[in-house]
Motif scaffolding. Structure first.
Motif, mmCIF file in Angstrom:
data_model
loop_
_atom_site.group_PDB
_atom_site.id
_atom_site.type_symbol
_atom_site.label_atom_id
_atom_site.label_comp_id
_atom_site.label_asym_id
_atom_site.label_seq_id
_atom_site.Cartn_x
_atom_site.Cartn_y
_atom_site.Cartn_z
ATOM 1 N N ASP A 295 16.774 4.634 -63.427
ATOM 2 C CA ASP A 295 15.576 5.100 -62.722
ATOM 3 C C ASP A 295 15.134 4.085 -61.668
ATOM 4 N N ASP A 296 15.318 2.802 -61.975
ATOM 5 C CA ASP A 296 14.968 1.756 -61.010
ATOM 6 C C ASP A 296 15.840 1.865 -59.757
ATOM 7 N N VAL A 297 17.127 2.112 -59.967
ATOM 8 C CA VAL A 297 18.055 2.223 -58.839
ATOM 9 C C VAL A 297 17.659 3.392 -57.942
ATOM 10 N N VAL A 298 17.291 4.506 -58.547
ATOM 11 C CA VAL A 298 16.846 5.670 -57.769
ATOM 12 C C VAL A 298 15.629 5.303 -56.929
ATOM 13 N N ALA A 299 14.689 4.573 -57.526
ATOM 14 C CA ALA A 299 13.468 4.186 -56.815
ATOM 15 C C ALA A 299 13.779 3.242 -55.656
ATOM 16 N N VAL A 300 14.672 2.275 -55.879
ATOM 17 C CA VAL A 300 15.023 1.318 -54.828
ATOM 18 C C VAL A 300 15.730 2.012 -53.674
ATOM 19 N N LEU A 301 16.692 2.875 -53.984
ATOM 20 C CA LEU A 301 17.428 3.568 -52.924
ATOM 21 C C LEU A 301 16.517 4.517 -52.148
ATOM 22 N N SER A 302 15.579 5.136 -52.832
ATOM 23 C CA SER A 302 14.622 6.010 -52.147
ATOM 24 C C SER A 302 13.742 5.204 -51.205
ATOM 25 N N TYR A 303 13.351 4.005 -51.641
ATOM 26 C CA TYR A 303 12.538 3.139 -50.784
ATOM 27 C C TYR A 303 13.330 2.695 -49.551
ATOM 28 N N ILE A 304 14.592 2.299 -49.756
ATOM 29 C CA ILE A 304 15.425 1.878 -48.624
ATOM 30 C C ILE A 304 15.594 3.026 -47.635
ATOM 31 N N GLN A 305 15.803 4.225 -48.158
ATOM 32 C CA GLN A 305 15.968 5.391 -47.284
ATOM 33 C C GLN A 305 14.694 5.669 -46.489
ATOM 34 N N ALA A 306 13.550 5.649 -47.171
ATOM 35 C CA ALA A 306 12.279 5.917 -46.490
ATOM 36 C C ALA A 306 11.972 4.832 -45.471
ATOM 37 N N ARG A 307 12.241 3.592 -45.846
ATOM 38 C CA ARG A 307 11.976 2.474 -44.933
ATOM 39 C C ARG A 307 12.888 2.551 -43.706
ATOM 40 N N SER A 308 14.130 2.955 -43.918
ATOM 41 C CA SER A 308 15.078 3.064 -42.807
ATOM 42 C C SER A 308 14.655 4.131 -41.807
#
Length: 329
Positions: A295-308
């Motif tokens: 679940d942490d990995v999903v949250a981190v990747l979602s943040y990177i995507q949104a930030r990008s």
């Protein structure tokens, strides 16, 4: 290898070493004791010989501690877990401390693996872009174990840990006998500020008013990225120890990316071509397992995507070392 580095019998923290944390100054604590009154002087710290990454022989107390402000951690060059994260994080702290490094404070990383030579330590430091004022030290195994106990950097549980040591940073105002323990992987801005406050440095900038503080609005993904990933990566701020992650969720297959973040050591060990190419490109620094759940990995990747995809993407704002608020400070 790490299980043989430290014998459990040699890792029990001495009661005297525990006292290193008791002497920390706090608000209203009054003036620091005179140097002559401190128990943590030449009679406490062994003056053993160590070797710097440049091959110079130094004495631990006379050359490295006496009259100085210092920050000390343990590491070893073949470490595949927390050491790379510690070093990358402390590089960001070093940058924030700027001209004070090597003048007002000195960093020392002590190798706990007796096989680490000055040559290997120097290559390790160069991989991470370490600057002046920071020595990587090696010595006899028995001497290193003694120093670790005296510094309060060894615990009985370290012998069975993945790394053989904890990710701790001891900060010392040696002249006044004051010591403070921190996590070497804490937020760089928080760490640099804490070090400055502990040593009594005066900032040239006026203190901001609490009335000007904005409410914190930090999601799980941002918190995890800032606390686990930002020492080595930015999102649009350029490469650090590892690659800039701007747009990485668009460039890489999502399933591959999720697994690599979750268990990077296994992906690399399997000879994965992308992981192998990244390992070679970024000076053979292994991506550490930062112990994220699925679940942490999903949250981190979602943040990177949104930030990008944000308007600020690629502006370089992520080049600033960390976000103190992201660690709840």
């Amino acid at each position: 290898m790490t299980s043989t580095l430290w014998k459990a019998a040699g890792l029990v923290l001495l009661a005297a070493a525990a006292g290193l944390w008791v002497g920390v100054r706090g608000p209203g604590a009054g003036p620091a004791p005179a140097a002559a009154a401190t128990p943590y002087g030449p009679d406490y710290f062994p003056n053993v010989a160590l070797t710097t990454q440049d091959g110079k022989t130094v004495r631990f107390y006379d050359d490295l501690l006496k009259g100085k402000a210092v920050a000390i951690n343990l590491f070893y060059t073949s470490c595949q877990d927390v050491c790379p994260l510690e070093t990358a994080n402390l590089v960001q702290v070093q940058k924030l401390l700027g001209e004070r490094m090597g003048k007002d404070i000195f960093f020392y990383s002590i190798a706990i693996d007796p096989w680490d030579t000055p040559k290997e330590n120097k290559a390790y430091a160069q991989k991470f872009g370490v600057g002046p004022g920071w020595l990587f030290l090696s010595g006899k195994e028995a001497d290193i174990q003694l120093l670790a106990r005296k510094l309060g950097l060894s615990r009985a549980s370290d012998a069975v840990s993945k790394d053989g040591h904890s990710a701790s940073l001891m900060v010392g105002d040696v002249a006044n006998g004051m010591w403070m323990r921190n996590s070497a992987t804490d937020n760089p801005l928080f760490l640099s500020t804490t070090i400055g406050n502990f040593l009594g440095w005066k900032s040239a900038k006026p203190d901001a008013s609490y009335a000007e503080a904005r409410p914190l609005n930090i999601g799980k993904g941002e918190f995890l990225f800032q606390s686990r990933c930002s020492a080595c990566h930015t999102i649009g701020g350029g490469d650090r120890v590892g690659p800039d992650l701007l747009g990485v969720t668009e460039r890489r297959d999502h399933a591959w990316l999720a697994r690599f973040v979750l268990e990077p050591e296994k992906v690399l060990a399997e000879g994965d071509p992308i992981a192998t190419d990244l390992f070679r490109k970024y000076k053979q620094v292994r991506m550490p397992n930062v112990e994220l759940g699925s679940d942490d990995v999903v949250a981190v990747l979602s943040y990177i995507q949104a930030r990008s995809r944000s308007p600020e993407a690629g502006t370089g704002k992520d080049a600033v070392a960390g976000n103190a608020a992201a660690r709840g400070r």
